[in-house]
Write an enzyme that holds these catalytic residues in place. Structure first.
Site, PDB file in Angstrom:
ATOM      1  NE  ARG A   8     -24.870  71.308  89.967  1.00  0.00           N
ATOM      2  CZ  ARG A   8     -25.363  70.702  91.050  1.00  0.00           C
ATOM      3  NH1 ARG A   8     -25.871  71.429  92.045  1.00  0.00           N
ATOM      4  NH2 ARG A   8     -25.367  69.393  91.148  1.00  0.00           N
ATOM      5  CB  VAL A   9     -21.331  73.994  95.498  1.00  0.00           C
ATOM      6  CG1 VAL A   9     -19.945  73.367  95.466  1.00  0.00           C
ATOM      7  CG2 VAL A   9     -21.247  75.506  95.374  1.00  0.00           C
ATOM      8  CB  SER A  10     -26.514  72.305  96.176  1.00  0.00           C
ATOM      9  OG  SER A  10     -26.333  71.215  95.299  1.00  0.00           O
ATOM     10  CB  THR A  11     -26.086  75.485  99.856  1.00  0.00           C
ATOM     11  OG1 THR A  11     -24.950  74.823 100.434  1.00  0.00           O
ATOM     12  CG2 THR A  11     -27.211  74.463  99.690  1.00  0.00           C
ATOM     13  CD  GLN A  14     -22.565  72.166  99.156  1.00  0.00           C
ATOM     14  OE1 GLN A  14     -23.184  72.529  98.168  1.00  0.00           O
ATOM     15  NE2 GLN A  14     -22.520  70.904  99.549  1.00  0.00           N
TER      16      GLN A  14
END
Length: 204
Positions: A8-11, A14
């Site tokens: 998982r990445v937040s934005t 990324q």
């Protein structure tokens, strides 16, 4: 045994590619990846990853912060993994490994500390509320009328100079607010703690 990877990445700026490569190198048979804030509780790909876990399978992540936003969140996710009779491993956080006795012990201790912390917070919050009430701080909903408005309304009502509906229109509040205040009488105009900045108004 099947190893299920989760990345998982937040934005959008990324990429999950580095995580996916690390998970594959560690033996992940299948990888679920998504772009989502760690604060979101409805991460769809994480839910899918947990759902496909079977007995003896392992959920694998590169780091704990890719999986959970807090200790409580982590423990809730690991509980779901345990219900599926599966294990969990983090490549970076070697102690967080429920496939080993040592890892299970560490996470059990972590769960106990989290529960202890929750109880401390609850106790401090409860104590703070009691102290605030003892000082006369109003803990209810935001104020509708100031002390002077209450006094003015009660005086007008007692002298028959206006009806409850008139006062409600004048102060732009519901008539029920004026009605409840009228039932309380003079006490509604100057209850204990009314000089406190947080207590100078009455809630609707």
């Amino acid at each position: 045994m099947i190893v299920i990877g989760y990345a998982r990445v937040s934005t959008d700026g990324q990429t999950v590619e580095a995580q996916k490569q690390a998970l594959q190198a560690a033996g992940a048979d299948r990888i679920f990846a998504e772009i989502a804030s760690g604060a979101k509780t409805d991460r769809k790909e994480l839910a899918k990853a947990v759902k496909v876990l079977g007995k003896g399978d392992v959920l694998l992540v590169t780091r704990l912060d890719r999986l959970a936003r807090s200790t409580r969140d982590l423990l809730n996710i690991l509980d779901a993994v345990a219900v599926a009779k599966a294990g969990f491993r983090s490549l970076h956080d070697h102690w967080a490994d429920t496939t080993t006795t040592h890892g299970r012990l560490m996470l059990t201790i972590l769960g106990g500390l989290a529960e202890f912390e929750r109880e401390l917070i609850l106790a401090r919050t409860t104590e703070g509320r009691f102290r605030a009430k003892a000082r006369g701080v109003h803990m209810g909903r935001p104020a509708k009328l100031t002390r002077h408005q209450r006094e003015e309304a009660l005086e007008a009502l007692s002298l028959g100079q206006a009806s409850q509906a008139d006062m409600a229109r004048r102060f732009n509040v519901n008539q029920s607010t004026i009605s409840r205040m009228a039932k309380k009488g003079p006490a509604a105009a100057g209850r204990p703690g009314s000089n406190n900045k947080r207590s100078t108004q009455v809630a609707d």
